[in-house]
Design an enzyme around this catalytic site. Sequence first.
Site, PDB file in Angstrom:
ATOM      1  N   TYR A  32      12.072  -6.070  15.817  1.00 35.16           N
ATOM      2  CA  TYR A  32      13.144  -5.335  15.131  1.00 35.16           C
ATOM      3  C   TYR A  32      13.602  -4.057  15.852  1.00 35.16           C
ATOM      4  CZ  TYR A  32       9.029  -2.815  13.410  1.00 35.16           C
ATOM      5  OH  TYR A  32       7.866  -2.114  13.331  1.00 35.16           O
TER       6      TYR A  32
ATOM      7  N   ARG B 206       9.047   6.961  16.361  1.00 31.25           N
ATOM      8  CA  ARG B 206       7.802   6.217  16.511  1.00 31.25           C
ATOM      9  C   ARG B 206       7.906   5.374  17.772  1.00 31.25           C
ATOM     10  NH1 ARG B 206       7.400   1.581  12.493  1.00 31.25           N
ATOM     11  NH2 ARG B 206       7.765   0.358  14.371  1.00 31.25           N
TER      12      ARG B 206
ATOM     13  N   HIS C  60       4.176  -0.033  14.150  1.00 24.21           N
ATOM     14  CA  HIS C  60       3.814   0.597  12.872  1.00 24.21           C
ATOM     15  C   HIS C  60       2.297   0.669  12.749  1.00 24.21           C
ATOM     16  CE1 HIS C  60       3.591   1.610   8.678  1.00 24.21           C
ATOM     17  NE2 HIS C  60       2.878   0.519   8.447  1.00 24.21           N
TER      18      HIS C  60
HETATM   19  C1  LIG Z   1       3.601   3.055  -2.471  1.00 25.61           C
HETATM   20  C2  LIG Z   1       3.575   2.229  -1.229  1.00 25.61           C
HETATM   21  N1  LIG Z   1       4.492   1.271  -1.050  1.00 25.61           N
HETATM   22  C3  LIG Z   1       4.458   0.478   0.030  1.00 25.61           C
HETATM   23  C4  LIG Z   1       3.496   0.640   0.992  1.00 25.61           C
HETATM   24  C5  LIG Z   1       3.450  -0.300   2.215  1.00 25.61           C
HETATM   25  N2  LIG Z   1       3.806   0.447   3.426  1.00 25.61           N
HETATM   26  C6  LIG Z   1       2.866   0.950   4.229  1.00 25.61           C
HETATM   27  S1  LIG Z   1       3.520   1.901   5.451  1.00 25.61           S
HETATM   28  C7  LIG Z   1       5.095   1.609   4.926  1.00 25.61           C
HETATM   29  C8  LIG Z   1       6.251   2.281   5.631  1.00 25.61           C
HETATM   30  C9  LIG Z   1       6.126   3.769   5.584  1.00 25.61           C
HETATM   31  O1  LIG Z   1       7.109   4.396   6.326  1.00 25.61           O
HETATM   32  P1  LIG Z   1       7.115   5.964   6.506  1.00 25.61           P
HETATM   33  O2  LIG Z   1       6.884   6.633   5.198  1.00 25.61           O
HETATM   34  O3  LIG Z   1       8.361   6.321   7.218  1.00 25.61           O
HETATM   35  O4  LIG Z   1       5.854   6.318   7.379  1.00 25.61           O
HETATM   36  P2  LIG Z   1       5.537   5.833   8.860  1.00 25.61           P
HETATM   37  O5  LIG Z   1       4.761   4.569   8.741  1.00 25.61           O
HETATM   38  O6  LIG Z   1       6.824   5.670   9.563  1.00 25.61           O
HETATM   39  O7  LIG Z   1       4.697   6.906   9.446  1.00 25.61           O
HETATM   40  C10 LIG Z   1       5.098   0.773   3.832  1.00 25.61           C
HETATM   41  C11 LIG Z   1       6.303   0.329   3.130  1.00 25.61           C
HETATM   42  C12 LIG Z   1       2.547   1.655   0.773  1.00 25.61           C
HETATM   43  N3  LIG Z   1       1.561   1.898   1.633  1.00 25.61           N
HETATM   44  N4  LIG Z   1       2.614   2.437  -0.333  1.00 25.61           N
END
Ligand SMILES: Cc1ncc(C[n+]2csc(CCOP(=O)(O)OP(=O)(O)O)c2C)c(N)n1
Lengths: 349, 349, 325, 325
Positions: free
Chosen positions: A260, A247, A251
Amino acid sequence: MEPLQLLAPDGTLTGDVPDGLDEDRLVGMMRLMLLGRRLDQKAIALQRRGKLGTYAPLSGQEAASVGSSFAMDPDVDHLVPQYREQLAMLHWGLPLGTYLLQRYGHPRGAELPEHRRLYPQQVALAAHAPHATGLAWGLRLRGERAAVICHFGDGASSEGDAHEAMNLAGVTGAPVIFVIQNNGWAISVPLHLQTRGVIARRADGVGIAGERVDGNDVLAMYAATRRARARALDGGGATLIEAVTYRLGAHTTADDPTKYVDADELEDARTRDPLTRYRTWLTGAGLWDEAREEAAVAWIDETVDEAVRVFDAAGPVDPGAMFDHVYADEPPRLARQRAEYLAALGGGA
Amino acid sequence: MEPLQLLAPDGTLTGDVPDGLDEDRLVGMMRLMLLGRRLDQKAIALQRRGKLGTYAPLSGQEAASVGSSFAMDPDVDHLVPQYREQLAMLHWGLPLGTYLLQRYGHPRGAELPEHRRLYPQQVALAAHAPHATGLAWGLRLRGERAAVICHFGDGASSEGDAHEAMNLAGVTGAPVIFVIQNNGWAISVPLHLQTRGVIARRADGVGIAGERVDGNDVLAMYAATRRARARALDGGGATLIEAVTYRLGAHTTADDPTKYVDADELEDARTRDPLTRYRTWLTGAGLWDEAREEAAVAWIDETVDEAVRVFDAAGPVDPGAMFDHVYADEPPRLARQRAEYLAALGGGA
Amino acid sequence: MTVRSMIETIRLTLEDEMARDERVMVLGEDVGTQGGVFRATEGLKARFGADRVVDTPVAEAGIIGASIGLATAGMVPVAELQFLGFAHQAFHQIGFQLARFRYRTLGRFPLQVTIRAPYGGAVHAPELHSDAFEGMLANAPGLKIVAPSTAADARGLLTSAIRDPDPVLYLEPLRGYRLVRDEVPDDEHLVPIGTARIARPGRDVTVLAWSFQVVNALEAAEAAAEEGIEVEVVDVRSLVPLDETTIAESVSRTGRCVVVEEAPRTAGFGAELTSTVQELCFLDLEAPIARLAGWDTPYPMPLLEKDYIPGTARILDAVRRTVAF
Amino acid sequence: MTVRSMIETIRLTLEDEMARDERVMVLGEDVGTQGGVFRATEGLKARFGADRVVDTPVAEAGIIGASIGLATAGMVPVAELQFLGFAHQAFHQIGFQLARFRYRTLGRFPLQVTIRAPYGGAVHAPELHSDAFEGMLANAPGLKIVAPSTAADARGLLTSAIRDPDPVLYLEPLRGYRLVRDEVPDDEHLVPIGTARIARPGRDVTVLAWSFQVVNALEAAEAAAEEGIEVEVVDVRSLVPLDETTIAESVSRTGRCVVVEEAPRTAGFGAELTSTVQELCFLDLEAPIARLAGWDTPYPMPLLEKDYIPGTARILDAVRRTVAF
Ligand SMILES: Cc1ncc(C[n+]2csc(CCOP(=O)(O)OP(=O)(O)O)c2C)c(N)n1
Ligand SMILES: Cc1ncc(C[n+]2csc(CCOP(=O)(O)OP(=O)(O)O)c2C)c(N)n1
Ligand SMILES: [Mg+2]
Ligand SMILES: [Mg+2]
């Protein structure tokens, strides 16, 4: 487990150009990847001007999205996306204007194409993975020759739903492809705190095919997904593709990654930029030049501007929309609430 | 992935007797396994006479339970069991009478040893797996040199909780050992409908050590668990042990396996009976004979009879028990409910 | 009409619906070869094959999540959760995915999904098997919840649930599976979701109940009648949507109301009924609405359970107190 | 005393409790290096180290499940769920494992666990981020639930929650994180769990609210005062256990009651309050208890949310109608 790679980071072709990619499609992939990169910039700008809610940039992951999407047939196959798959969603026919309205929080942003092969984007991590399994399984039961592709992230892969979905895909032989976008981060949590395992290896544990792919290599992503699709359609069942990518941005627009992300690590990652790599090769192969780049940029700007026009023209929200589509038939209690609400609006409350 | 085996089904030793097993302990394992087999018979009889609720027999899985339990130190280590681990629970000091009261539905059946190294048995499949991870992690944080062992079944391994627990164990380096009792069945659902994967391979996907072990071979189970424990105590983190075994009896006393278990398959499984195998070797090694068998049976009968006496003497249920231990301090609303209930009892309602 | 037990009726209804519509399929733990741990799907696999009667892995979120996908593929899944106590493992999929799909896709992806789950106490089951937590899911808009108390309604509501274009949670009273027996139409029979049923007319006090508690309420009504109290028992049977008309009409007529449920009292569905009644019948109420429920403790060990969930004696007592107020 | 925002107060309180008791640890998604997506744990990792401030994988059931284990190992976990809308993924661990552990082990394994979760709407968040489903968990005995509306209470209740020998779900108003600012004690400050707070005295009607809705209720009370209506606002603040005494005393005095919450109306926690009040204050009630809540729809798209959750206008309107009844 070495990731599959067809294009070295410097743009050298180390394998064969996969079947199924004629000039048009090779160029099309470049254009869509470029659109992604520029969309990020424009959307971030819109967000700063208060026109969007939070926006999740995809920069760095263009190859993983576009390569996997191009290997599917959006006229036949189904997409079940997580929130960072705007490019795949556009490939499946979602108007960019609708996408922007969605990020703005406008009810019309929830409009999906009529063909019903595009699921709504999922916010609850991995909650859509079992949907994808069920959908693929159902297509098989209905005798349709089609596959399902479902994207989610390295973070989402830690959720129980991801495991349940993949294991069920194993026993049902569902024609589904899980593309895990391992972009190194789940918001601020780096991969080594997310898992100590090799995500692609989870396939063995649940009895589906597994591939680890250089997610910054659009040709490798295309090849692996195409193979997975053929397997799915031929009754060979599900595949897990781990796309090893990075990435490059925040985020979301609500996030400040400088808190971070190590600057050196980021610099290093930029040397593996999927756009540069593909552009270099494409140019060397005589399929890309400045004229094409300019044409692409013009097309993109046009596309985005048009989307912003649609967006601006969406008009005010229909207040009654809040009550629509809870059930096929509105129960009396809800009808009363709707009436009460509309009356109060009329009354200027 | 070939399961680790030290004793062939005919009782031939194909490897070395693992370290840590002197005569006493070798014999002790046999006795506990025998107790398990006879407990099943007695408990089923009690259940038929209406003295127990449902009972989950463990026949066929004695080696997996006993071998893994003996490799741990119940004076130091912790047990987090699923419902079919009566032998492990007894090894951790649960009185058999208490166990029977639990199956009878008597509140006193919930009494656990004071040492707090024995968790209550878990009914919600795999829900205890993250507890085991957290407990092990906490022990490490508290600087205690101890490990946690957590048993569950092939069915439970499909639950999201199992994945989340094992992945978290990977990143925290928690000293926990998951023993998956792959007994071929989840009630009526056979393994090939439960998963198409190799359960032990899931370890790679989450970055913990994985072993596939012949679960009907008590020496192999002991050896693998002992190794896992050493790894855990030495900071090497978690291990997943897949014990490949077979459920010889019914799922529970409420179940009729003749409806779904193929008679030939069952016959075949009986040829791999963990008791016969171990007894054969133990006898050949001069550590077991008829006298020891008789002594063991006498001890077992005595143990069970004593437990049944405790059970019978448990007396009526204290009605107020229903309200105890909801919170440390009883909130007023609950106190009022308790009073109302007790008053009604007094009033003969 | 044939007198049938509730479990037999459910089995029969599933068979009829599967015969009528080849998109209907059944999935869940042990529903195939075994025919369900309570025999609700016995014989279905033999008749309709392993593609339409599917033994799934033990993964409740996966079962409900997959049902969502199956429905969008054009199947009509009837998922069985072995006990409602294990619906919690699928809570996010039920309350926040299944229930909302139509809404969040502006109607593009309606979900014709039925979830069957046995529930309720007094059957000497292990921990978590007797939990009655229908009230928790009633707070998730988009989901319908029904809970029959008679075999005839079991047929009528299950038929309606399967054919309903929206997701329906169909709750089966464990205790009533074999105990409840009544005349069931042999042919197609639909009970509209969203309608309550006056199980026994009476003028002095209204008892609102559903699922097995209706049986208890009717027993209490018998006993009350001997004391000269005429109890009207309303079988709520559809929790969401709620038949406010029938309920309010009854309570306004009797002026008194007792609500009975098996869940812990605090924040159970009984609270919703109590609130609704006080809103709709305020001026007609001559006594506080009495709420009977499980105590505010976890479901106790089996030897205590008969004192945990409301039974005839507690209902009768509440009826007396409400009438005497 | 220092004027602080709610989020700052939460951060400070966590820091104080970690300094006071070395068993206290914080775990959750992004709580470490990042300091939490809302900065509630900022600086804690730097001060207390990566063993006590732990970034976990994205797995809510795992986080709560592990907290259970950590607690039995002698730690005092304070788990953060990034949004209450993702507590559903951990529902079985919260409602049926965490809440029951003391009970099912006859007190052998008490669980000193706090779960912090931001929640509530009107912050233009994506789907599922604004859901207010505290009522669902209120039906799980063994769990305590608190929801402060002031920074001072945020401190007092968080301190109490962390020190409570039983599991406490501590709900933080997303909308109030920075908006709510008030005088907060600099030193140790405990608010007993199970006590409500009279946020504004008044004689004409009682408004029961918690979390950010208290702010709305106070605003509505201001406006009502200009019309000559004296509203008493009771900040419920502890949903479980409930302070029935304060609530009943207030309503019995005013004779009228409005309940406000953000969850969908059907089977929300407002139903529990309404029922409790009608039971305890029946003879004193001069009007039906008005229940204000979200509509019975899923949480809508952000552009509609301000009309979804009750705001000052709706509260004022309900107050007027209740007084005029
Ligand atoms: C069930 C759930 N728990 C927590 C969140 C909060 N949250 C949103 S994005 C994220 C990180 C996701 O990381 P990843 O799956 O690697 O996807 P990326 O954002 O890197 O594309 C979190 C913890 C959520 N959306 N859904
Ligand atoms: C979460 C949950 N879902 C469903 C059940 C019902 N159930 C009880 S035992 C069982 C099968 C378990 O199989 P497995 O994990 O292999 O353990 P085994 O019984 O073979 O020892 C099922 C589905 C349960 N107890 N918990
Ligand atoms: Mg990621
Ligand atoms: Mg098994």
